[in-house]
Design an enzyme around this catalytic site. Sequence first.
Site, PDB file in Angstrom:
ATOM      1  CG  HIS A   1     -17.700  -5.730   5.279  1.00 60.27           C
ATOM      2  ND1 HIS A   1     -16.509  -6.484   5.450  1.00 60.27           N
ATOM      3  CD2 HIS A   1     -17.340  -5.080   6.977  1.00 60.27           C
ATOM      4  CE1 HIS A   1     -15.179  -6.777   6.491  1.00 60.27           C
ATOM      5  NE2 HIS A   1     -16.565  -5.765   7.730  1.00 60.27           N
TER       6      HIS A   1
ATOM      7  CG  ASP B   1     -14.365  -4.399  12.469  1.00 55.45           C
ATOM      8  OD1 ASP B   1     -15.120  -5.435  11.720  1.00 55.45           O
ATOM      9  OD2 ASP B   1     -13.303  -3.894  11.763  1.00 55.45           O
TER      10      ASP B   1
HETATM   11 CA    CA Z   1     -15.275  -5.681   9.566  1.00 55.29          CA
END
Ligand code: CA
Length: 336
Positions: free
Chosen positions: A172, A298
Amino acid sequence: MIRIAAEEAWAPKEILERYRKLLQEKPESWDPGFRSLWGFFLGPTERATALVRRIQDLGPQRLADMDATGIAKQLILLSSPGVQVFEATEAVALARDMNDQLIAHLSDRYAGLAAIAPHAPRDAVKELQRAVGLGLKGAVVNSHTQGAYLDDPKCWEIFEAAQALDVPIYIHPNTPPREMIAPFLPRGLDGAIYGFAVETGLHLLRIIVAGVFDRFPKLRIVVGHLGEGLPFWLFRLDFMHASMVRAQRYPGVKPLEMKVSDYFKRNIWVTTSGMQWAPAIQFCISVLGIERVMYAMDYPYQFVPDEVKVTDEMPMSDADRKKLYQDNIESVFRLR
Ligand code: CA
């Protein structure tokens, strides 16, 4: 079909308090990216306040937001930079604490990945083994750890452990490290707008070019933001890598068993986090295959309820849509 979101952020109060302390104690030059990111999100703006309220919650607020957007399940990742911004001893202990908190919240609505401290690789392996044994589905690495990358052979035991456990590692984004960030900052390009993708894409390329997937052919790596732009670059990556190998131009560039793009079709999966744009999603499906692309929202950074429509309405068969929303995620993270 249910909708599963594969890159959803969480950061409990304890870690946010430690971030506040770092912001107070460390000089500006220590990690300008950390200051840019968390200096903003721990600040007074409306966006920051809403984000900090949502990101700590694994209870009613998050479930209500999931219900409002038709998300049946979230895969929870400790938000960037996670434990990796702390020195190794603190990071190891904090990872364990964060993972225990997340494990306590696992349910039919939440699956999760383990935070690990890559700067203490032996401890990272032990924590990954422990956390997977208690129900987490892989590891999240918030990209570089204070400027260090996972292609360093001292980190390869983490890849070895992930392969042996049959769990993926989600790489990430993090803000670019001190050595990289200066040209991004004056125009605000260090974060999610572009810097994240540059830095995380670089990280994944380093891992590929270092030969990690030749050594660990069954290793699964997941990246967000439609592969941080790399699917668009595959032709050039193949061409230029082959050319560099032939020319023996760099001592660190060795022949690989496969083309760079081949690893994207064997070892790498991408999620749609933050990239709810049909042409880009369709491009990734066309070059990587439908099995390689997974939905992610997200949350709560990009909590835009209407964006689910992009995937809902994309021209594709119901079977392929189910792969995107459910089957691929369940398969890659062994959710069932
Ligand atoms: Ca993210």
